[in-house]
Motif scaffolding. Structure first.
Motif, short mmCIF file in Angstrom:
data_model
loop_
_atom_site.label_atom_id
_atom_site.label_comp_id
_atom_site.label_asym_id
_atom_site.label_seq_id
_atom_site.Cartn_x
_atom_site.Cartn_y
_atom_site.Cartn_z
N ARG A 30 41.61 -2.61 35.59
CA ARG A 30 40.95 -3.91 35.49
C ARG A 30 40.30 -4.10 34.13
NH1 ARG A 30 36.17 -5.45 39.62
NH2 ARG A 30 35.18 -3.77 38.44
N ASN A 48 42.92 -4.88 31.45
CA ASN A 48 43.39 -6.24 31.67
C ASN A 48 42.38 -7.26 31.15
OD1 ASN A 48 45.49 -7.98 33.17
ND2 ASN A 48 43.57 -8.72 34.02
N SER A 61 51.13 -2.99 39.68
CA SER A 61 50.11 -4.05 39.81
C SER A 61 50.70 -5.40 39.43
CB SER A 61 48.91 -3.73 38.91
OG SER A 61 48.03 -4.83 38.85
N TRP A 62 50.74 -6.32 40.37
CA TRP A 62 51.26 -7.66 40.10
C TRP A 62 50.42 -8.38 39.05
CZ3 TRP A 62 48.08 -11.86 40.73
CH2 TRP A 62 46.95 -11.67 41.53
N ASN A 63 49.12 -8.07 39.01
CA ASN A 63 48.21 -8.78 38.11
C ASN A 63 48.50 -8.47 36.65
OD1 ASN A 63 45.94 -10.54 37.75
ND2 ASN A 63 44.75 -8.75 37.17
N THR A 64 48.98 -7.26 36.36
CA THR A 64 49.27 -6.90 34.96
C THR A 64 50.40 -7.77 34.41
OG1 THR A 64 50.88 -5.18 35.55
CG2 THR A 64 48.57 -4.52 35.37
N ASP A 76 51.22 -10.77 35.49
CA ASP A 76 50.69 -12.13 35.39
C ASP A 76 49.96 -12.31 34.06
OD1 ASP A 76 49.72 -14.60 37.42
OD2 ASP A 76 48.32 -14.14 35.80
N SER A 77 49.09 -11.36 33.72
CA SER A 77 48.31 -11.46 32.48
C SER A 77 49.21 -11.36 31.25
CB SER A 77 47.25 -10.37 32.44
OG SER A 77 46.33 -10.53 33.50
N SER A 124 55.65 -10.89 38.76
CA SER A 124 54.35 -10.95 39.42
C SER A 124 54.46 -11.60 40.79
CB SER A 124 53.35 -11.71 38.55
OG SER A 124 52.10 -11.81 39.20
N ASN A 166 53.71 -10.29 44.51
CA ASN A 166 52.63 -10.96 45.26
C ASN A 166 53.03 -12.40 45.51
OD1 ASN A 166 50.29 -11.93 46.39
ND2 ASN A 166 49.14 -11.95 44.49
N ASN A 180 50.64 -15.49 44.84
CA ASN A 180 50.14 -15.81 43.50
C ASN A 180 50.49 -17.26 43.17
OD1 ASN A 180 49.27 -15.86 40.88
ND2 ASN A 180 50.52 -14.14 40.18
#
Length: 508
Positions: free
Chosen positions: A426, A429, A458-461, A463-464, A485, A489, A492
């Motif tokens: 986190r 990111n 991690s889907w969030n990585t 996305d970012s 992403s 997920n 999202n």
């Protein structure tokens, strides 16, 4: 007989001497801890530590206002963040004692338009409701209406507009939920026929002699607002005033109107008076206090469980109850508002209280909390005392000042030194997004690319990284990252909208 009396007197004197020596040693160790933190500018706020109803240590450090060089003192006020939830819980339990509601009642009984008819008051109090929280409800709206300031009145309409089932069947899981406590504040107002602000003042603050404590709300003059500071960009390390700072952080600007989960302002002295009021059953009956501080249970009768920085815990009603009872029965709550940290721990077995509040999101706050309790309890209850440095922060600073190659070289040289450095997905990111926000696009691309490599699950990585690619004009690569992403997920929704917009613009 005279000789026996002399022996007893001598033993009593010796015991008192040892107790005084122990207290003196504890005070000296606490003072040594906070002197070091003060010297390193690693704590900016107030601390109060008490035992058996008496203050054994208190101190003010740093500035209440950096621009004016105004020092913190005993009367300095701080936002206490989620420690506010303990007050909301007390308010609901007071109304239960008066027979005005039952914890088993469904929330829809009081608010017929509420779209989750099975959710009970108890489940809102214990974070087992499964209702959507602030991010899901309001962040998409903020993207379209960045000047909107939301309040409790907006929650039920937002839930209705979302038209989604709960994250899980109410009562079957535990998930921390700020909006649940905002709904409870609405409940207090409806049942008591008083504003939440007036209810807290009349039924908690005044009885507990909390003379400097209040709930932030639009009627409070701006001169009474408190000032907190956060690190504007961690890769730079500079502080920025958060008070009334527009769009610096959704929770501090767009969501500053919520009452119940946060927004109480207090002092360490007032919180100590609150602590004594709870101990002396001035606010609730003993049986209600006992229920409040008993682990809540799911429908399958298993106790709720949560992992946090201060150890594994169950959740009572408004309080975390630490599982490890080796040092006594420990109940606590922490709080965070942009620019503020708070920590309120109660050792019910030994009648000890630790209250720390910080108005600069100081780097040593966690250390101050843990070591304070270790010193007071004369244990190693919180063993992670040797704090490691953040390798990603060092990487990001090097990336910003010297470029990509020196940064990754330094990272590779130090990544195996886990005794002195830690890494956190986190944090990397957020550092990448900070660089992106400040238009250091190439540096952001490097940081967020590294995040996808190190944390591929991690889907969030993705996305970012997609966001950074898009901002750098690399639309085809951004499409692939957003698709990745969403594949990981399916909920999202923001990424789906961005992807749809890109595809439309490219006529794909």
């Amino acid at each position: 007989m005279k000789k026996i009396r002399c022996i007893i007197l001598s033993l009593s004197t010796l015991m008192m001497f040892k107790l005084n020596l122990s207290a003196q040693t504890t005070t000296q160790r606490l003072d040594s801890l906070f002197s070091a933190l003060d010297h390193d500018h690693a704590f900016n706020g107030n601390v109060l530590i008490a035992e058996n109803g008496k203050i054994v240590y208190k101190r003010s450090m740093g500035f209440a206002n950096f621009e004016q060089q105004k020092l913190n003192n005993d009367s300095s006020c701080f936002q206490i963040g989620s420690v506010s939830k303990t007050f909301t819980a007390v308010a609901v339990l007071q109304l239960q004692e008066k027979g005005k509601l039952k914890l088993e009642d469904t929330f829809v009984k009081y608010f017929p338009g509420f779209p989750y008819p099975a959710v009970t008051i108890y489940q809102l109090l214990t974070h087992t409701s499964g209702i959507p929280d602030k991010e899901e409800l309001f962040f998409p709206i903020i993207e379209k209406q960045p000047d909107t300031i939301f309040s409790n009145q907006d929650i039920i309409p937002a839930i209705k507009a979302l038209k989604k089932p709960g994250a899980f069947t109410a009562g079957t899981q535990w998930r921390y939920c700020n909006m649940g406590y905002a709904l409870l504040a609405l409940l207090v107002e409806k049942v008591s026929k008083e504003s939440f602000h007036d209810y807290l003042k009349q039924h908690i603050f005044l009885p507990a002699k909390m003379e400097h404590t209040y709930l932030l709300h639009p009627q409070i003059p701006s001169t009474n607002q408190v000032t907190g500071y956060l690190v504007r960009a961690h890769y730079l390390g500079d502080l920025e005033t958060i008070n009334n700072s527009k769009k610096v952080h959704h929770w501090s600007y767009n969501m500053r109107g919520f009452e119940g989960p946060t927004n109480i302002v207090s002092t360490t002295g007032d919180l100590f008076n609150y602590d004594k009021a709870l101990q002396n059953n001035m606010l609730l009956k003993p049986a209600t206090i006992s229920k409040m501080l008993t682990p809540s249970h799911l429908l399958n009768e298993l106790p709720t469980q949560a992992d946090g920085e201060f150890g594994r815990a169950s959740y009572g009603i408004g309080w975390f109850l630490l599982n490890d009872s080796s040092a006594g029965k420990i109940v606590m709550h922490t709080g965070r508002e942009p620019g503020f940290f708070s920590f309120y721990l109660r050792d019910l077995t030994h009648h000890r209280t630790i209250i720390l509040i910080d108005n600069a999101e100081s780097s040593g706050f966690g250390k101050a909390c843990k070591e304070s309790f270790n010193i007071l309890s004369q244990t190693n209850y919180f063993p992670e005392i040797r704090y490691k440095q953040s390798l990603f922060l060092l990487y990001a600073k090097t990336l910003y000042t010297k470029g990509a190659d020196p940064a990754i070289t330094r990272f590779n040289l130090l990544k195996s030194d886990t005794a002195h450095y830690f890494t956190d997905e986190r944090e990397l990111n957020e550092l990448g997004l900070e660089l992106l926000s400040d238009n250091h696009t190439e540096a952001a691309l490097e940081a967020l690319k590294l995040c996808t490599i190190l944390y591929p699950e991690s889907w969030n990585t993705y996305d970012s990284y997609g966001k950074a690619l898009l901002q750098n004009g690399k639309k085809e690569e951004a499409i692939l990252m957003y698709q990745k992403s969403i594949e990981m997920n399916s909920n999202n929704e923001p990424a789906k909208k961005i992807l749809e917009r890109i595809m439309h613009n490219l006529n794909l």
